[in-house]
Scaffold this motif. Structure first.
Motif, PDB file in Angstrom:
ATOM      1  N   LEU A  44      35.840  41.830  37.078  1.00 52.59           N
ATOM      2  CA  LEU A  44      36.144  43.234  36.786  1.00 52.59           C
ATOM      3  C   LEU A  44      36.206  43.470  35.280  1.00 52.59           C
ATOM      4  CD1 LEU A  44      36.873  45.995  38.021  1.00 52.59           C
ATOM      5  CD2 LEU A  44      39.279  45.323  37.845  1.00 52.59           C
ATOM      6  N   ASP A  45      36.956  42.616  34.577  1.00 50.26           N
ATOM      7  CA  ASP A  45      37.122  42.733  33.128  1.00 50.26           C
ATOM      8  C   ASP A  45      36.930  41.366  32.495  1.00 50.26           C
ATOM      9  OD1 ASP A  45      38.291  45.581  32.559  1.00 50.26           O
ATOM     10  OD2 ASP A  45      39.457  44.835  34.258  1.00 50.26           O
ATOM     11  N   LEU A  46      36.186  41.316  31.416  1.00 56.74           N
ATOM     12  CA  LEU A  46      36.043  40.087  30.640  1.00 56.74           C
ATOM     13  C   LEU A  46      37.080  40.104  29.516  1.00 56.74           C
ATOM     14  CD1 LEU A  46      34.537  37.455  30.084  1.00 56.74           C
ATOM     15  CD2 LEU A  46      32.988  38.752  28.611  1.00 56.74           C
ATOM     16  N   HIS A 202      43.207  48.113  39.170  1.00 55.78           N
ATOM     17  CA  HIS A 202      42.644  46.771  39.362  1.00 55.78           C
ATOM     18  C   HIS A 202      42.356  46.487  40.822  1.00 55.78           C
ATOM     19  CE1 HIS A 202      42.204  42.403  39.193  1.00 55.78           C
ATOM     20  NE2 HIS A 202      43.081  42.360  40.179  1.00 55.78           N
ATOM     21  N   ILE A 203      43.368  46.653  41.665  1.00 59.25           N
ATOM     22  CA  ILE A 203      43.214  46.203  43.046  1.00 59.25           C
ATOM     23  C   ILE A 203      42.299  47.118  43.856  1.00 59.25           C
ATOM     24  CG2 ILE A 203      45.194  47.370  44.125  1.00 59.25           C
ATOM     25  CD1 ILE A 203      45.803  44.600  45.449  1.00 59.25           C
ATOM     26  N   ILE A 229      35.289  36.273  40.502  1.00 55.65           N
ATOM     27  CA  ILE A 229      36.537  35.811  39.894  1.00 55.65           C
ATOM     28  C   ILE A 229      37.477  37.003  39.737  1.00 55.65           C
ATOM     29  CG2 ILE A 229      37.588  34.789  37.850  1.00 55.65           C
ATOM     30  CD1 ILE A 229      34.952  33.322  37.350  1.00 55.65           C
ATOM     31  N   ASP A 230      38.657  36.912  40.346  1.00 60.84           N
ATOM     32  CA  ASP A 230      39.686  37.942  40.190  1.00 60.84           C
ATOM     33  C   ASP A 230      40.694  37.425  39.167  1.00 60.84           C
ATOM     34  OD1 ASP A 230      41.621  39.856  40.330  1.00 60.84           O
ATOM     35  OD2 ASP A 230      42.088  39.583  42.457  1.00 60.84           O
ATOM     36  N   ASN A 231      40.608  37.923  37.934  1.00 64.30           N
ATOM     37  CA  ASN A 231      41.509  37.440  36.887  1.00 64.30           C
ATOM     38  C   ASN A 231      42.785  38.265  36.763  1.00 64.30           C
ATOM     39  OD1 ASN A 231      40.216  39.650  35.799  1.00 64.30           O
ATOM     40  ND2 ASN A 231      39.192  38.529  34.161  1.00 64.30           N
ATOM     41  N   GLY A 232      43.044  39.138  37.740  1.00 63.42           N
ATOM     42  CA  GLY A 232      44.317  39.847  37.805  1.00 63.42           C
ATOM     43  C   GLY A 232      44.463  40.970  36.791  1.00 63.42           C
ATOM     44  N   VAL A 233      45.645  41.565  36.793  1.00 63.53           N
ATOM     45  CA  VAL A 233      45.920  42.678  35.882  1.00 63.53           C
ATOM     46  C   VAL A 233      46.149  42.149  34.473  1.00 63.53           C
ATOM     47  CG1 VAL A 233      46.865  44.152  37.690  1.00 63.53           C
ATOM     48  CG2 VAL A 233      48.392  42.631  36.425  1.00 63.53           C
ATOM     49  N   PRO A 234      45.849  42.960  33.458  1.00 59.72           N
ATOM     50  CA  PRO A 234      45.962  42.479  32.074  1.00 59.72           C
ATOM     51  C   PRO A 234      47.364  42.636  31.483  1.00 59.72           C
ATOM     52  CG  PRO A 234      44.964  44.637  32.091  1.00 59.72           C
ATOM     53  CD  PRO A 234      45.188  44.266  33.538  1.00 59.72           C
TER      54      PRO A 234
END
Length: 242
Positions: A44-46, A202-203, A229-234
């Motif tokens: 979702l986000d790098l 995010h979710i 890859i789900d890297n979760g909330v920032p």
């Protein structure tokens, strides 16, 4: 596989022409000399710390444009993925068992209006089951037993947009589900008398991210592994005993 071949496949599946004006999409990287790609990572986000973990031969397919120049070759499908048939919004509808019947914002193609046979109480129970009650907020005054015949959905950011909340009222939907609700827009929705269901940005994007991974994985012309890859909330939550 060579990166350029993968980019061409993505552009056929998720046409660049669908993207909103001034959107950021396509290739992000310091150089591009048609890298030899061994693995595709869909995220979702790098984030900078994640960028450092990828190996040579990895290609990142990101939904959100990175806010820095990554060292890992990165290709972004953003608003074009939201808009395309079968993309993020259709994936969200499928995940919630909803049937899209029309486009929500017809000028851009963003969002879907879906038919429903559930009451508000039943639909909230489903949303909390799918996304976790800790990720759900509700703006509503009235009857929880009311039938939701039409539900508007926008994957990601829809409740940050006052125009979209007004459009939900104008299109006579029974509820509007999206993310990024802020205080002033919640007050505005109460003024209009429109029911909002806010889910963490995010979710709410994860169903679309999974669908993007599957779209690439099942394409017979892509011959390298594809992983989501789900890297979760920032951010982190602060507990009382920090």
């Amino acid at each position: 596989m060579y990166a350029n071949d993968i980019f061409n496949i993505i552009d056929e599946l998720v046409p660049r022409k669908l993207a909103l004006k001034n959107d950021k999409f396509g290739y992000f990287g310091k150089t591009f000399d048609n890298f030899d790609i061994k693995n595709i990572k869909v995220i979702l986000d790098l984030l900078p710390e994640d960028d450092l973990k990828f190996d040579k031969g990895d290609l990142v397919i990101s939904h959100h444009p990175p806010l820095f120049m990554p060292k890992t070759p990165t290709y972004v499908v953003h608003s074009n993925w939201d808009i395309v048939q079968g993309g993020a919004n259709d994936a969200l509808a499928y995940y919630l068992g909803l049937k899209p019947i029309s486009i929500f914002h017809k000028q851009t193609g963003i969002g879907r209006i879906c038919s429903s046979t559930k009451t508000l109480d039943q639909f909230l129970a489903l949303v909390c089951y799918k996304f976790g009650p800790e990720n759900v907020r509700l703006v509503h005054d009235g009857d929880f037993d009311k039938m939701l015949r039409k539900i508007a959905i926008v994957s990601g950011f829809g409740l940050s947009n006052k125009e979209f909340i007004k459009l939900a009222k104008d299109r006579s939907v029974d509820a509007f589900l999206s993310g990024d609700l802020n205080h002033s827009n919640a007050i505005y929705a109460k003024k209009l008398g429109i029911t909002l269901i806010d889910v963490s940005h995010h979710i709410i994007e994860i169903p679309g991210l999974f669908a993007l991974k599957e779209l690439l994985r099942r394409n017979e012309d892509i011959t390298v592994p594809v992983e989501m890859i789900d890297n979760g909330v920032p951010w982190k939550y602060i507990s009382a005993d920090f």
